[in-house]
Motif scaffolding. Structure first.
Motif, PDB file in Angstrom:
ATOM      1  N   THR A 103      26.066 -29.799   6.748  1.00  0.00           N
ATOM      2  CA  THR A 103      26.944 -28.591   6.404  1.00  0.00           C
ATOM      3  C   THR A 103      26.492 -27.286   7.160  1.00  0.00           C
ATOM      4  O   THR A 103      25.208 -26.991   7.418  1.00  0.00           O
ATOM      5  N   ASP A 150       9.979 -31.399   3.702  1.00  0.00           N
ATOM      6  CA  ASP A 150      11.264 -31.328   3.751  1.00  0.00           C
ATOM      7  C   ASP A 150      11.941 -30.635   4.887  1.00  0.00           C
ATOM      8  O   ASP A 150      13.137 -30.385   5.023  1.00  0.00           O
ATOM      9  N   LYS A 151      10.990 -30.288   5.900  1.00  0.00           N
ATOM     10  CA  LYS A 151      11.700 -29.493   7.149  1.00  0.00           C
ATOM     11  C   LYS A 151      11.270 -29.998   8.130  1.00  0.00           C
ATOM     12  O   LYS A 151      10.248 -30.551   8.461  1.00  0.00           O
ATOM     13  N   ASN A 207      16.536 -28.634   7.169  1.00  0.00           N
ATOM     14  CA  ASN A 207      16.329 -28.947   5.718  1.00  0.00           C
ATOM     15  C   ASN A 207      16.758 -30.015   5.093  1.00  0.00           C
ATOM     16  O   ASN A 207      18.010 -30.404   5.103  1.00  0.00           O
ATOM     17  N   ILE A 246      16.723 -31.664   2.493  1.00  0.00           N
ATOM     18  CA  ILE A 246      17.436 -31.768   1.349  1.00  0.00           C
ATOM     19  C   ILE A 246      18.789 -31.300   1.108  1.00  0.00           C
ATOM     20  O   ILE A 246      19.637 -31.878   0.396  1.00  0.00           O
ATOM     21  N   THR A 247      18.851 -30.208   1.682  1.00  0.00           N
ATOM     22  CA  THR A 247      20.373 -29.520   1.763  1.00  0.00           C
ATOM     23  C   THR A 247      20.956 -29.982   2.936  1.00  0.00           C
ATOM     24  O   THR A 247      22.479 -29.709   2.950  1.00  0.00           O
ATOM     25  N   ASN A 248      20.464 -30.542   3.821  1.00  0.00           N
ATOM     26  CA  ASN A 248      21.146 -31.125   5.194  1.00  0.00           C
ATOM     27  C   ASN A 248      21.879 -29.853   5.858  1.00  0.00           C
ATOM     28  O   ASN A 248      22.740 -30.010   6.267  1.00  0.00           O
ATOM     29  N   CYS A 249      21.107 -28.774   5.862  1.00  0.00           N
ATOM     30  CA  CYS A 249      21.509 -27.584   6.530  1.00  0.00           C
ATOM     31  C   CYS A 249      20.493 -27.385   7.899  1.00  0.00           C
ATOM     32  O   CYS A 249      19.335 -27.406   7.627  1.00  0.00           O
TER      33      CYS A 249
END
Length: 400
Positions: A241, A259-260, A281, A283-286
């Motif tokens: 995203t 997570d990074k 990230n 987790i957020t897929n950003c």
């Protein structure tokens, strides 16, 4: 006794291997360009960078020396540096070597692994590796195969029909278990694998091996995938995203937290050396682009290692497009801080930078703390000296 000599900084190079173990960064191999010729750096030298003092030292190596190469894949398991693959004047390699970095007497001895079970990957370079559960898990790369070895995991680039040899890009997965000294090719249980590629980059978070970008034919990519290293299942292309980094090859991807991932540099699809940095990230897929990085110091085919306080240490590489202008090899160490340093580290740096002002007070410190301060004084003295040399070199180059 080992032959070791202190130098200001390791030699310029690209396509080398680098790992961190303990307080040291270790650098081996690679090549430079001299009068339009690729010259591979000596195979009997390993350079160490003391993270605390900022000093470089060159050590001569012994034993069963690997061939001088570029594009080898280096990884560290329990203090042992493993080197696989690479390219030299005679072609591609699929040999595996290791050296114990935690030597007591300063002697670094290479050993070629010849007694193993299973079948190693076909010869290749510009591949990447995940380290997980004492295993070296290799993915991709550019290399050669015989006609009998052609499979779906290989995109053909060129062929020699007389010798029945084919050159191209891979997307196969091969595992070397350092405990059992055995090679095996895991059976992928599901998911769409990334297309074959080389000059990509890999990183491990938890039990997931991430791969980003790379090149196949004339295409460079910016796709992100992961392989579950327990179940051997591919994720398929991970939907992202927001904004994406540019397509690239010869870049680095480094885990900086649970997570990074930190992405830096590379060569763009337009053959432009890149100096951008991004944090992904998982987790957020950003992706988030870092805006404070220097734009005047691009790097490609460099190495990036994680320091003791989550700083990224980028060494070597080139500031030029290696495909057309191969003269800009570097030997400076770029350090990117990804989180605030500890209070102790900040205080030590402050004292080290202001050693002249605090000269009388420094001698009053407790012995253990004094030892740390003296290393920081050495660090900042060496860093300032190198920065002055770099500025003088750039000023001289700009005149001409």
């Amino acid at each position: 006794m080992a032959d070791s000599r202190p130098f200001c900084v390791a030699e310029e190079r690209s396509g080398h291997c680098a790992v961190v173990d303990g307080n040291c960064l270790y650098v081996w191999g690679g090549y430079v360009s001299i009068e339009d010729n690729e010259v591979y750096l000596p195979n009997d030298e390993i350079w160490t960078y003391d993270i605390d003092s900022g000093l470089w030292t060159m050590h001569l190596m012994e034993g069963e020396l690997p061939t001088s190469m570029s594009g080898s894949c280096g990884a560290c398991v329990h203090g042992k540096l493993y080197i696989f693959g690479g390219y030299d004047d005679k072609g591609y390699s699929n040999r595996l070597y290791f050296v114990n970095l935690r030597t007591r007497d300063g002697t670094y001895v290479w050993k070629k692994i010849t007694s193993f079970e299973g079948q190693p990957p076909t010869p290749r370079d510009k591949l990447s590796c995940w380290v997980y559960k004492d295993r070296l898990i290799y993915f991709g790369g550019y290399g050669c195969r015989r006609h009998s070895e052609l499979q779906d995991c290989f995109d053909v680039h060129d062929a020699s029909w007389e010798e029945q040899m084919f050159w191209g890009w891979h997307n196969d997965v091969h595992v070397f278990d350092t405990k059992t000294q055995s090679w095996f090719q895991p059976e992928i249980q599901g998911g769409a694998p990334p297309q074959p590629r080389a000059a990509h980059t890999c990183a491990v978070l938890g039990n997931k091996g991430y791969v980003f970008g790379g090149r196949v034919l004339q295409t460079r990519m910016n796709d992100l995938h992961y392989l579950n290293l327990d179940t051997w299942t591919w994720s398929g292309r991970i939907p992202v995203t927001g904004e994406n980094p540019k397509h690239r090859s010869w870049h680095t991807l480094t885990p900086i937290a649970d997570d990074k991932l930190f992405l830096f540099g590379g060569l763009s699809a337009d053959n432009i050396p890149l100096s951008d940095g991004w944090i992904h990230n998982v987790i957020t897929n950003c992706w988030k682009q870092l805006t404070h990085l220097p734009k005047t110091r691009p790097r490609l085919w460099h190495t990036a290692c994680l320091g003791k306080e989550n700083e990224i240490m980028v060494f070597g590489g080139s500031k030029d497009d290696l495909l057309s202008l191969d003269t800009g090899h570097c030997n400076d160490l770029l350090i990117f801080q990804t989180q605030p340093y500890s209070l102790l580290r900040s205080c030590l740096d402050c004292i080290g930078k202001n050693a002249i002002i605090l000269e009388r007070q420094i001698s009053l410190l407790p012995p253990k703390l004094l030892q740390q301060v003296l290393k920081k004084i050495t660090f900042w003295t060496a860093a300032n000296h190198r920065e002055e040399q770099r500025a003088q070199k750039e000023e001289s180059e700009n005149k001409y």
